[in-house]
Design a protein around this motif. Sequence first.
Motif, PDB file in Angstrom:
ATOM      1  N   UNK A   1       0.835  -1.194   0.000  1.00 25.21           N
ATOM      2  CA  UNK A   1       0.000   0.000   0.000  1.00 25.21           C
ATOM      3  C   UNK A   1       0.871   1.247   0.000  1.00 25.21           C
ATOM      4  N   UNK A   2       0.429   2.315  -0.674  1.00 23.53           N
ATOM      5  CA  UNK A   2       1.163   3.587  -0.579  1.00 23.53           C
ATOM      6  C   UNK A   2       1.208   4.065   0.867  1.00 23.53           C
TER       7      UNK A   2
ATOM      8  N   UNK B   1      -2.962   3.473   6.771  1.00 28.87           N
ATOM      9  CA  UNK B   1      -3.887   3.467   7.906  1.00 28.87           C
ATOM     10  C   UNK B   1      -5.055   2.517   7.677  1.00 28.87           C
ATOM     11  N   UNK B   2      -5.285   2.121   6.407  1.00 29.71           N
ATOM     12  CA  UNK B   2      -6.417   1.247   6.102  1.00 29.71           C
ATOM     13  C   UNK B   2      -6.268  -0.140   6.728  1.00 29.71           C
ATOM     14  N   UNK B   3      -5.055  -0.487   7.165  1.00 29.23           N
ATOM     15  CA  UNK B   3      -4.901  -1.808   7.799  1.00 29.23           C
ATOM     16  C   UNK B   3      -5.705  -1.899   9.086  1.00 29.23           C
TER      17      UNK B   3
ATOM     18  N   UNK C   1      -9.108  -3.356   8.344  1.00 35.41           N
ATOM     19  CA  UNK C   1      -9.193  -4.757   7.943  1.00 35.41           C
ATOM     20  C   UNK C   1      -8.738  -4.994   6.523  1.00 35.41           C
ATOM     21  N   UNK C   2      -9.351  -4.299   5.540  1.00 39.73           N
ATOM     22  CA  UNK C   2      -9.017  -4.599   4.147  1.00 39.73           C
ATOM     23  C   UNK C   2      -7.609  -4.103   3.795  1.00 39.73           C
ATOM     24  N   UNK C   3      -7.060  -3.212   4.621  1.00 39.74           N
ATOM     25  CA  UNK C   3      -5.697  -2.752   4.364  1.00 39.74           C
ATOM     26  C   UNK C   3      -4.648  -3.825   4.564  1.00 39.74           C
ATOM     27  N   UNK C   4      -5.021  -4.951   5.131  1.00 41.70           N
ATOM     28  CA  UNK C   4      -4.074  -6.059   5.293  1.00 41.70           C
ATOM     29  C   UNK C   4      -3.945  -6.894   4.028  1.00 41.70           C
TER      30      UNK C   4
END
Length: 433
Positions: A40-41, A46-48, A51-54
């Motif tokens: 991810x950029x 912070x999207x982790x 949940x979906x940022x993982x």
Amino acid sequence: MAEDKSGDEPHPLRTVLRNGVLAAAVTGRAEPAPPLDRPWPAGLRWTRFLGFGRLPFGLVTNLFWLVLTAVIIGGTNAMLRDPVRSDAAGYPGDGSALLIAFIVTAPLALRDRHPLAAWRMSFAAMAVVGLSPWPPGMPYIPAGAFAALMCVFTVTVRCSRDITLGVALLAFAGVWINDADTAPGASALLLVPLAVGYAVRVRRTSRRQLAEQERRHQDAEAVLTERQRIAREMHDVVAHHMSMIAIQAEAAPYKVEAVPEETRRDLAEIRATALDALTEMRRILGVLRSEDGADTAPQPSLDRLDELIGNARAAGLQVETLLDGDLAGIPPGVGLTAYRILQEALSNAMRHAPGSRVHVEVSRDDAIVWLGVVNGPPAGGQAPGPALPGGGHGLVGMRERAAALGGELTARPTAEGGFAVTADLPEKARDRS
């Protein structure tokens, strides 16, 4: 009289345009698709916490556009089946309306993996719809126009300049052929993805060039470090013993009163041979300690400062420069050291403070070259980049370069949250004894 055959030669501009259109329509290929498991950029990590940022960024991106495409297809199909249009003469039927909605919108889901193929599909779909009499009073289907603009943007970012030129020519020609009344506005709208995509491509290219330049610089530093280590070991061991041999050979005749003349000559020969070997050893150590060794290729100096500053600006840094004194004629070793220190300092600013304001100062006075690179904190919305593998030795390398010339280098954080690097490099090595 010589026959004039200039009219038979194709005009360079026509050749460029023809090749660009041909590449865009048939022969061109886009850059390889980025991997689905790319990280991810920095600004979106912070999207982790959601949940979906993982999940891998590439996978999430493609799933997002796939879902969005499905939603837009449904909305476009509902719009085409609106009673105002379905009751009009020439309505092709519900199945055909769904097919039209699909072909003009589907390129959205393909553009990340196959940008040029997605644009070709979008161009063909818009051409078919534009030449048909239905839907009446609608030169462009909104979803199709959005998909076409997004495809143009992706092509501009991921394809060569010739392909981008061909895509632009065909797109502009298409909007004027499709509907002359709306062509001026459509052309102006088409300039937006072309301009933004070009800016993104230039920035990415500059970052890649700087990263490659930094990698080559680190490789050269690693080689130089190893040479210096070998030189130190040889100096500490071999050169020391050779010096002792020469000293003992010189002192031996004075330790015994009656030394045969032949023995004196032998000892003198031993001493001379040891001194010759020591001289040769020091020459070899000098080659090992030099950066280019036996390489005679020209090394960068401050005459390439404009190129270095230009690359930093293209990578997003806001660089201001102040040059003072006569920077021409600086000794090659000093010029190379100054260039490498500025290069490393700008690379650190790009990596740790992207988008920041950077003040670069270079001056020369009284046979001393003074360098200063001061950067502010990262620009708003930008986060420092990840550390490079094997990094962390940049400041050490800069200090060693300055010290090798008898100069000094300081590196420290600033009160504003930035970082400052200053160095003074004497053109003649100072006596450090």
